[in-house]
Scaffold this motif. Structure first.
Motif, mmCIF file in Angstrom:
data_model
loop_
_atom_site.group_PDB
_atom_site.id
_atom_site.type_symbol
_atom_site.label_atom_id
_atom_site.label_comp_id
_atom_site.label_asym_id
_atom_site.label_seq_id
_atom_site.Cartn_x
_atom_site.Cartn_y
_atom_site.Cartn_z
ATOM 1 N N ALA A 119 -3.999 11.504 1.403
ATOM 2 C CA ALA A 119 -4.462 11.566 3.104
ATOM 3 C C ALA A 119 -4.048 13.021 3.064
ATOM 4 O O ALA A 119 -3.445 13.666 2.195
ATOM 5 C CB ALA A 119 -4.203 11.317 3.769
ATOM 6 N N TYR A 168 -10.987 7.170 8.417
ATOM 7 C CA TYR A 168 -10.219 8.518 8.144
ATOM 8 C C TYR A 168 -10.690 9.366 9.341
ATOM 9 O O TYR A 168 -12.107 9.682 9.327
ATOM 10 C CB TYR A 168 -10.554 8.676 7.340
ATOM 11 C CG TYR A 168 -9.541 9.942 6.442
ATOM 12 C CD1 TYR A 168 -8.057 9.753 5.936
ATOM 13 C CD2 TYR A 168 -9.644 10.743 6.067
ATOM 14 C CE1 TYR A 168 -7.144 10.897 5.892
ATOM 15 C CE2 TYR A 168 -9.547 11.782 6.048
ATOM 16 C CZ TYR A 168 -7.615 11.600 5.569
ATOM 17 O OH TYR A 168 -7.225 13.296 4.922
ATOM 18 N N TYR A 186 -4.829 8.707 9.856
ATOM 19 C CA TYR A 186 -6.011 7.437 9.734
ATOM 20 C C TYR A 186 -6.347 6.613 11.386
ATOM 21 O O TYR A 186 -5.827 6.628 11.656
ATOM 22 C CB TYR A 186 -5.256 6.422 8.877
ATOM 23 C CG TYR A 186 -5.238 6.830 7.619
ATOM 24 C CD1 TYR A 186 -6.120 6.822 6.589
ATOM 25 C CD2 TYR A 186 -4.381 7.852 6.673
ATOM 26 C CE1 TYR A 186 -5.748 6.624 5.579
ATOM 27 C CE2 TYR A 186 -4.262 7.875 6.273
ATOM 28 C CZ TYR A 186 -4.831 7.595 4.643
ATOM 29 O OH TYR A 186 -4.417 7.766 3.413
ATOM 30 N N VAL A 214 2.369 0.588 5.843
ATOM 31 C CA VAL A 214 2.005 1.113 4.942
ATOM 32 C C VAL A 214 3.445 1.932 4.086
ATOM 33 O O VAL A 214 4.202 2.831 5.587
ATOM 34 C CB VAL A 214 1.046 2.353 4.494
ATOM 35 C CG1 VAL A 214 -0.227 1.574 5.100
ATOM 36 C CG2 VAL A 214 0.948 3.091 5.752
ATOM 37 N N VAL A 265 4.801 5.540 2.698
ATOM 38 C CA VAL A 265 4.061 6.650 2.659
ATOM 39 C C VAL A 265 4.515 7.214 1.467
ATOM 40 O O VAL A 265 6.661 8.050 1.467
ATOM 41 C CB VAL A 265 4.430 7.770 4.013
ATOM 42 C CG1 VAL A 265 3.378 8.927 3.773
ATOM 43 C CG2 VAL A 265 3.538 7.041 4.675
ATOM 44 N N TYR A 284 0.531 -1.287 -0.112
ATOM 45 C CA TYR A 284 -0.394 0.210 0.298
ATOM 46 C C TYR A 284 0.942 1.431 0.175
ATOM 47 O O TYR A 284 1.577 1.238 0.799
ATOM 48 C CB TYR A 284 -1.435 -0.190 1.201
ATOM 49 C CG TYR A 284 -2.122 -1.009 1.493
ATOM 50 C CD1 TYR A 284 -2.467 -2.009 0.240
ATOM 51 C CD2 TYR A 284 -2.049 -1.986 2.281
ATOM 52 C CE1 TYR A 284 -3.462 -2.657 0.298
ATOM 53 C CE2 TYR A 284 -2.908 -3.035 2.711
ATOM 54 C CZ TYR A 284 -3.165 -3.989 1.410
ATOM 55 O OH TYR A 284 -4.094 -4.268 2.049
ATOM 56 N N SER A 308 -3.650 4.937 -1.589
ATOM 57 C CA SER A 308 -4.205 5.996 -0.540
ATOM 58 C C SER A 308 -3.980 7.129 -0.055
ATOM 59 O O SER A 308 -3.234 7.874 -0.751
ATOM 60 C CB SER A 308 -4.771 5.701 0.807
ATOM 61 O OG SER A 308 -5.808 6.480 1.676
ATOM 62 N N LEU A 324 -0.217 6.608 10.809
ATOM 63 C CA LEU A 324 0.449 6.049 9.421
ATOM 64 C C LEU A 324 1.319 5.146 9.966
ATOM 65 O O LEU A 324 1.837 4.208 9.555
ATOM 66 C CB LEU A 324 0.989 6.702 8.100
ATOM 67 C CG LEU A 324 -0.162 7.803 8.061
ATOM 68 C CD1 LEU A 324 0.840 8.890 6.256
ATOM 69 C CD2 LEU A 324 -0.943 6.901 6.634
ATOM 70 N N VAL A 350 0.601 5.408 0.527
ATOM 71 C CA VAL A 350 -0.085 6.784 0.849
ATOM 72 C C VAL A 350 0.528 7.726 0.572
ATOM 73 O O VAL A 350 1.443 8.042 0.674
ATOM 74 C CB VAL A 350 -0.116 6.039 2.212
ATOM 75 C CG1 VAL A 350 -1.158 7.876 2.627
ATOM 76 C CG2 VAL A 350 -1.343 5.086 2.632
ATOM 77 N N LEU A 370 -8.752 3.282 -0.295
ATOM 78 C CA LEU A 370 -7.711 2.461 -0.653
ATOM 79 C C LEU A 370 -8.509 2.131 -1.955
ATOM 80 O O LEU A 370 -9.562 0.915 -2.461
ATOM 81 C CB LEU A 370 -8.089 1.086 0.322
ATOM 82 C CG LEU A 370 -6.822 0.537 0.080
ATOM 83 C CD1 LEU A 370 -5.183 0.951 0.275
ATOM 84 C CD2 LEU A 370 -6.531 -1.121 0.709
#
Length: 276
Positions: free
Chosen positions: A134, A261, A140, A51, A53, A22, A132, A44, A24, A210
């Motif tokens: 943000a 979220y 989150y 995840v 970032v 994943y 995802s 996060l 972000v 997601l």
């Protein structure tokens, strides 16, 4: 952690620092003096399912970049506490974990659709399963990606999994968003967005969701070898049009009945089209 500073999207490469399926993305063009970014990074860093970032920056000074690196390496969450005498003080919880992040300086000011497309192509190029999006003021729930991952495994025909969003105004809870698909009679199939629902209410929001990269890429516009799922020519309603088009193309969108979220409503004296 790999720090990248690039002016060309073609050279962006996250494979050296990749530790998750994943990705972000957070866009930062102004470093606020509050602790919201620290809290966002804290949420996060402490995900029960890790995840990666990517922090997209624009127009920040070297000192501000250093501050962001410090926050990503040692994120914290702050809260207001009241003692027995009623005295109010701000306290913080330091994270034992750091964020696995990359910082990428972009060459142009990005609106929301360009931010989404940039993150999407980074994920596509570097083999991520889902992305995802943000905003730096938000955060989150720590089990969101674990929960969303389970729903993704159990619903292989669904491409977009959105959380229930909790709205916070001046530190106080003010309501939720994206619960409409679970309201009786609002959608044809409980929990899933459809055209009838979206044409009546613009109740979809891209934050926190997601997105399965392979499923979205199938219906994305291609230009010069770059995928553009969200239309960059649109200045407003770009993500509304994106959801309408995806659902029209039979891309399924599901709201997971969990708060995943948190949006912090903040009064600002300026407008930016990078925000929802």
């Amino acid at each position: 952690m790999l720090l990248m500073n690039t002016k060309k999207k073609e050279s962006m490469n996250l494979k050296e620092s990749k530790q998750s399926k994943y990705l972000v993305g957070v866009y930062i063009d102004k470093l606020q003096k509050d602790n919201n970014l620290a809290s966002c990074l804290y949420s996060l860093a402490n995900q029960t399912t890790p995840v990666d970032v990517v922090l997209l920056t624009k127009g920040l000074t070297s000192d501000e970049i250093s501050q962001i690196k410090d926050l990503a390496n040692k994120p914290f969450a702050s809260y207001i506490d009241r003692d027995d005498k009623g005295q109010v003080s701000e306290k913080r919880i330091d994270s034992e974990k750091s964020v696995n992040y990359d910082i990428i300086e972009v060459s142009e000011v990005l609106n929301l659709s360009k931010i989404f497309n940039t993150i999407f192509n980074l994920a596509l190029k570097n083999g991520y399963e889902a992305i995802s999006l943000a905003e730096p003021e938000d955060g989150y729930s720590v089990k969101w990606f674990e929960t969303a991952g389970k729903y993704m495994d159990e619903n292989p025909d669904v491409a977009i999994f959105t959380p229930i969003i909790r709205n916070i105004v001046n530190g106080a809870f003010s309501g939720v968003m994206k619960e409409y698909p679970w309201v009786e009679g609002m959608s044809e199939e409980a929990g899933k967005f459809d055209l009838n629902l979206l044409q009546r209410f613009n109740c979809a929001n891209p934050l926190g969701a997601l997105y399965k990269v392979s499923a979205i890429d199938e219906y994305a516009e291609k230009k010069d070898g770059v995928s553009k799922p969200m239309k960059e020519s649109m200045k407003l309603s770009h993500y509304y049009e994106f959801f309408l088009r995806m659902i029209y193309d039979d891309v399924k969108v599901m709201t997971i009945p969990r708060i995943g979220y948190e949006v912090k409503m903040i009064n600002k004296d300026y407008f930016t089209d990078s925000s929802c």
